[in-house]
Structures are given as structure tokens and as C-alpha cells.
Design a protein around this motif. Structure first.
Motif, short mmCIF file in Angstrom:
data_model
loop_
_atom_site.label_atom_id
_atom_site.label_comp_id
_atom_site.label_asym_id
_atom_site.label_seq_id
_atom_site.Cartn_x
_atom_site.Cartn_y
_atom_site.Cartn_z
N ILE A 69 11.83 116.32 83.22
CA ILE A 69 10.58 115.69 82.66
C ILE A 69 10.48 116.05 81.16
O ILE A 69 10.04 115.03 80.35
N LEU A 70 10.67 117.18 80.80
CA LEU A 70 10.63 117.42 79.60
C LEU A 70 11.64 116.90 78.58
O LEU A 70 11.34 116.31 77.40
N GLU A 71 12.88 116.56 78.95
CA GLU A 71 13.76 115.69 78.10
C GLU A 71 13.36 114.19 78.27
O GLU A 71 13.56 113.68 77.12
N ASP A 82 14.34 100.66 79.70
CA ASP A 82 13.97 99.39 80.42
C ASP A 82 12.59 99.77 81.10
O ASP A 82 11.72 99.55 80.78
N GLY A 83 12.75 100.37 82.45
CA GLY A 83 11.62 100.61 83.66
C GLY A 83 10.48 101.07 82.89
O GLY A 83 9.22 101.05 83.10
N PHE A 84 10.69 102.03 81.89
CA PHE A 84 9.73 103.15 81.33
C PHE A 84 9.13 102.76 80.14
O PHE A 84 8.35 103.19 79.46
N SER A 85 9.63 101.55 79.36
CA SER A 85 9.60 101.21 78.05
C SER A 85 8.02 100.71 77.71
O SER A 85 7.80 100.72 76.72
N LYS A 86 7.34 100.21 78.86
CA LYS A 86 5.99 99.65 78.64
C LYS A 86 5.03 100.76 79.25
O LYS A 86 3.70 100.22 79.28
N SER A 87 5.41 101.89 79.43
CA SER A 87 4.28 102.84 80.13
C SER A 87 3.40 103.28 78.86
O SER A 87 3.68 103.57 77.61
N LEU A 135 10.99 109.66 74.98
CA LEU A 135 9.83 108.66 74.66
C LEU A 135 9.26 109.11 73.63
O LEU A 135 8.27 108.33 73.31
N LYS A 136 9.19 110.42 73.13
CA LYS A 136 8.35 111.07 71.99
C LYS A 136 6.89 111.02 72.50
O LYS A 136 5.98 110.50 71.79
N VAL A 137 6.50 111.37 73.85
CA VAL A 137 5.24 111.43 74.29
C VAL A 137 4.85 112.79 74.80
O VAL A 137 5.97 113.75 75.01
N ASP A 138 3.76 113.16 75.12
CA ASP A 138 3.19 114.46 75.62
C ASP A 138 3.90 114.45 77.15
O ASP A 138 3.74 113.46 77.92
N PRO A 139 4.57 115.39 77.66
CA PRO A 139 5.51 115.52 79.21
C PRO A 139 4.33 115.33 80.10
O PRO A 139 4.75 114.64 81.23
N ARG A 140 3.01 115.64 80.00
CA ARG A 140 2.05 115.50 80.92
C ARG A 140 1.60 114.21 81.13
O ARG A 140 1.21 113.70 82.22
N VAL A 199 1.35 109.63 72.52
CA VAL A 199 2.52 110.12 71.56
C VAL A 199 1.89 111.36 70.86
O VAL A 199 0.97 111.45 70.38
N THR A 200 2.80 112.22 71.05
CA THR A 200 2.52 113.54 70.39
C THR A 200 2.86 113.61 69.06
O THR A 200 3.92 113.04 68.71
N LYS A 201 2.49 114.60 68.22
CA LYS A 201 2.60 114.58 66.91
C LYS A 201 3.66 115.89 66.69
O LYS A 201 3.80 116.62 67.47
N ASP A 202 4.54 115.88 65.90
CA ASP A 202 5.39 116.86 65.62
C ASP A 202 4.75 118.17 65.35
O ASP A 202 3.91 118.35 64.32
N ALA A 203 4.85 119.24 66.17
CA ALA A 203 4.14 120.42 65.88
C ALA A 203 5.00 121.42 64.77
O ALA A 203 6.30 121.14 64.62
N SER A 204 4.49 122.12 64.03
CA SER A 204 4.92 122.99 62.95
C SER A 204 5.98 123.98 63.81
O SER A 204 5.70 124.35 64.86
N GLU A 205 7.07 124.40 63.04
CA GLU A 205 7.69 125.34 63.66
C GLU A 205 7.03 126.65 64.06
O GLU A 205 6.49 127.17 63.09
N GLU A 206 7.14 127.14 65.03
CA GLU A 206 6.54 128.25 65.64
C GLU A 206 7.68 129.44 65.19
O GLU A 206 8.76 129.22 65.63
N THR A 207 7.07 130.54 65.06
CA THR A 207 7.93 131.70 64.67
C THR A 207 8.07 132.43 66.09
O THR A 207 7.39 132.08 67.26
N GLU A 208 9.39 133.24 66.29
CA GLU A 208 9.51 133.73 67.46
C GLU A 208 8.58 134.62 68.03
O GLU A 208 8.02 134.75 69.10
#
Length: 376
Positions: free
Chosen positions: A222-224, A126-131, A229-234, A135-144
Motif C-alpha cells: 500500500i505504501l509503495e 491503467d486501472g488506478f490512473s483515474k482514481s 501515485l504520489k498520494v497519501d496512502p490513506r 496528492v501529498t506534499k513532499d515533507a521536509s527531511e526528518e532527523t533521526e
């Protein structure tokens, strides 16, 4: 003359200090179980509503067919038609009752849905759907190893700023600080805040722990939200603060529920760390106080008869000699051997070539010391 060594009875001071937790903590794992459970409950609730609406539609379809049948049978004048009409009217009455029941269930379900508390998942609707955010791209899996290196580098560069954010209290102050330092809105900050909370709890700085825990949940929400939203948290932290500052009591309760759960987990982790540190410290001290024969004087002391324990408690060699003389020789030798191996008893008698004697010499030494006064 032999002597009793009491240096091994020094009181052990337990320290709470321990090496810092491994920096590569997967912070989302601390919250994922709650988030997953909440998502499953929401999906179950949604599915329940869909099933009820489906059943209501089916009930209305059957009712329409029954009403049509009643109309058709009402026109016919045959005896068979009259009998069928009675059945059709009874079925119509039954279906109308079922329709009212399912309508009530659907209404109650919709009312319950409106009363459900907001959470980090509903923030993305709702309220945030038009922000407008990137959109961030899926980053490749990082190793430990890569995660650990990334975390270490980030903390070395921003530790002071992260700690400052962790100590903020007001929503406006937190939002402004993140606006001035948007690079802090990331998993690395959340990871560090988790470690900081555990460290503070270990140090028994409970009030500070609770303050930093609050900021940890802020960052996690914020991260969740960004993941939903599939966006950059910043690009969405301002939306979080806009929502939280105008939220009703239900949303505040949801936030506080997450916070209390996290603080309990921190206390549990801190307790485990303290217990582990104490066990390691106790084992180190145990190794330090091991006697020449590899026995722990504490364990040996506790295994001695009460009469012998009293001799060591009162540092009374004469009393020890009296107790030994009344014991079975074999048992006495075994006890004295263990006292020597643990360092509780330090013998001085030596053989002609300078080597210390074993248990026979020890037992005889104590016995002889008792007999010497009698000869005089």
C-alpha cells in the motif's frame, strides 16, 4: 584441607530474551533493494523494446530505399544498370529477411511483456490512473531523533490496533479494519510490524511470525503504491485491496515472492539477534565465574593435561596429588597457579601472618598432603 570448587561448572541456560530492537527502523530499506532491482529490470526490458523498435524502423527505411532503387534500375537498359540492379535486388532480399527477423523479435518481446507478473509498480498504472485522491506534499527531511519520537508516540497510542491488524487473515477483514482506522496506513505501522515479526521469530513463534509478515507486506505494498501515485496512502489502500482480490495467479505469485523474501530476511535478523544475545550472555557469565586471579575456570580446565582434568571430573584429591608428584615441578607449579587464579582450586594453607601463599605454597601443600600418609 584444600578443596575443589565445582560451583563454576553449573550448566548455562541460554535465554532468547533481548532488549527490543531500536524503534526507529527504516522499514523501506528492507524492501528497497528488491524494489530497485525490479525497477531496473523493468527499465532494461523497456529500453530493450525501444531499441528493437528503433532498429526495425531503420530496417524498414533502408528497405524502402532499396525497393525504390530497384524500380529505378529496372527502367534503365544499360549494362551498368543491369549489374547495379542485381546488387540492389540482393540488398532488397537481405533487408526483407532482416525485417521479418526484427518483426518477430518485437512480437516476441511484446508477448513477453504481457506475460510479465504484476507488482507494486504496475499497480499504479491503467486501472488506478483515474482514481481521485489527495496528492501529498513532499515533507521536509526528518532527523533521526524526530523519526524516533514520532514512532514512539504513534506506537504508544496505537499499539493495540496495530497488533490487531497484524493478526488479521482475510483481505476483506484487513480492508474493513483499515477503513475504520485509516490512521494506521503509514510507515510507523509498517515499522512496528517488522519489529513484531523479528520478536516473534526470536521467541520461536514461527506461525505467528508468518501471519504478521503477510500483513507487513500488505502494508508495504500500500505504501509503495502511494509513492508510485504520489498520494497519501490513506487515499489508495482500497485500490490495493480491489486489485489484490481480483488478481490472477501471476499477481499472487508476485505478492508471495515479496512475502517469502521478507520472511527470510526476518529469520536472518532474528538469528543475528539471538547470536548477539548469546554472546553477551556468555561473556557476562564468563565474567561472573572469573577466579580471584582473573582467569576463566572453563578455559583453565580445558588447558590442563588429561590426567589432571580427570582428577577434577572425579573430585579426587588423592588422584590429583599422585598426578602432581609425577609431573615436572615447574610445570606442576604453573598448572596449580592457574587453577588457583581461576578458582578451580581453593587453598587453605596460610602463612603465620594470615596471608595466603602463592604458587610455591600451593604446590608444596598438595605435595605435603601426599607425603603425610607415607610418614604414618
Amino acid at each position: 584441607m584444600s578443596r575443589i570448587d565445582y560451583s563454576v561448572w553449573d550448566h548455562i541456560e541460554v535465554s532468547d530474551d533481548e532488549d527490543e530492537t531500536h524503534p526507529n527502523i527504516d522499514t523501506p530499506s528492507l524492501f528497497r533493494w528488491r524494489h530497485q532491482a525490479r525497477v531496473e529490470r523493468m527499465e532494461d526490458f523497456k529500453q530493450k523494446g525501444e531499441d528493437m523498435n528503433k532498429t526495425l524502423r531503420e530496417c524498414r527505411r533502408k528497405l524502402a530505399e532499396a525497393q525504390k532503387k530497384v524500380q529505378e534500375l529496372s527502367i534503365s537498359k544499360t549494362d551498368d544498370a543491369k549489374a547495379e540492379l542485381n546488387k540492389a535486388q540482393a540488398e532488397e532480399k537481405k533487408l526483407k529477411k532482416e525485417e521479418r527477423e526484427w518483426e518477430k523479435k518485437v512480437t516476441d518481446h511484446n508477448r513477453e511483456e504481457k506475460k510479465m507478473p504484476w507488482n507494486v509498480d504496475t499497480l499504479s498504472k491503467d486501472g488506478f490512473s483515474k482514481s481521485i485522491v489527495n496528492v501529498t506534499k513532499d515533507a521536509s527531511e526528518e532527523t533521526e531523533e524526530e523519526k524516533e519520537k514520532k514512532h514512539k508516540t504513534f506506537v504508544e497510542k496505537n499499539e493495540k490496533q496495530i497488533k490487531h491488524f497484524g493478526m488479521l487473515r482475510r483481505w476483506d477483514d484487513s480492508q474493513k479494519y483499515l477503513s475504520d482506522n485509516p490512521h494506521l496506513v503509514c510507515e510507523e505501522t509498517a515499522n512496528y510490524l517488522v519489529i513484531m515479526c523479528i520478536d516473534l521469530e526470536v521467541e520461536e513463534k514461527h506461525a505467528l511470525m508468518e501471519q504478521v509478515a503477510h500483513q507487513t507486506i500488505v502494508m508495504q505494498f500500500i505504501l509503495e503504491l502511494a509513492k508510485s501515485l504520489k498520494v497519501d496512502p490513506r487515499g489508495c489502500f482500497r485500490q490495493f485491496f480491489a486489485k489484490i482480490k481480483t488478481a490472477d495467479q501471476q499477481y499472487q505469485d508476485a505478492f508471495n515472492d515479496e512475502l517469502e523474501s521478507f520472511k527470510e530476511r526476518v529469520r536472518g535478523r532474528a538469528k543475528i539477534r539471538i547470536e548477539k544475545a548469546m554472546k553477551e550472555y556468555e561473556e557476562e557469565e564468563r565474567q561472573k565465574r572469573m577466579g580471584p586471579g582473573g582467569l576463566d575456570p572453563v578455559e583453565v580446565y580445558e588447558s590442563l593435561p588429561a590426567e589432571m582434568q580427570k582428577c577434577f571430573d572425579e573430585k579426587d584429591i588423592q588422584m590429583l596429588q599422585d598426578v602432581i608428584s609425577k609431573m615436572d615441578p615447574t610445570e606442576a607449579k604453573a598448572h596449580m597457579k592457574r587453577c588457583i587464579d581461576s578458582g578451580l582450586w581453593v587453598p587453605n594453607s596460610k602463612t603465620d601472618d594470615g596471608d595466603e601463599k602463592e604458587e610455591d605454597a600451593t604446590y608444596e601443600e598438595v605435595k605435603q598432603e601426599q607425603e603425610e600418609p607415607k610418614k604414618e
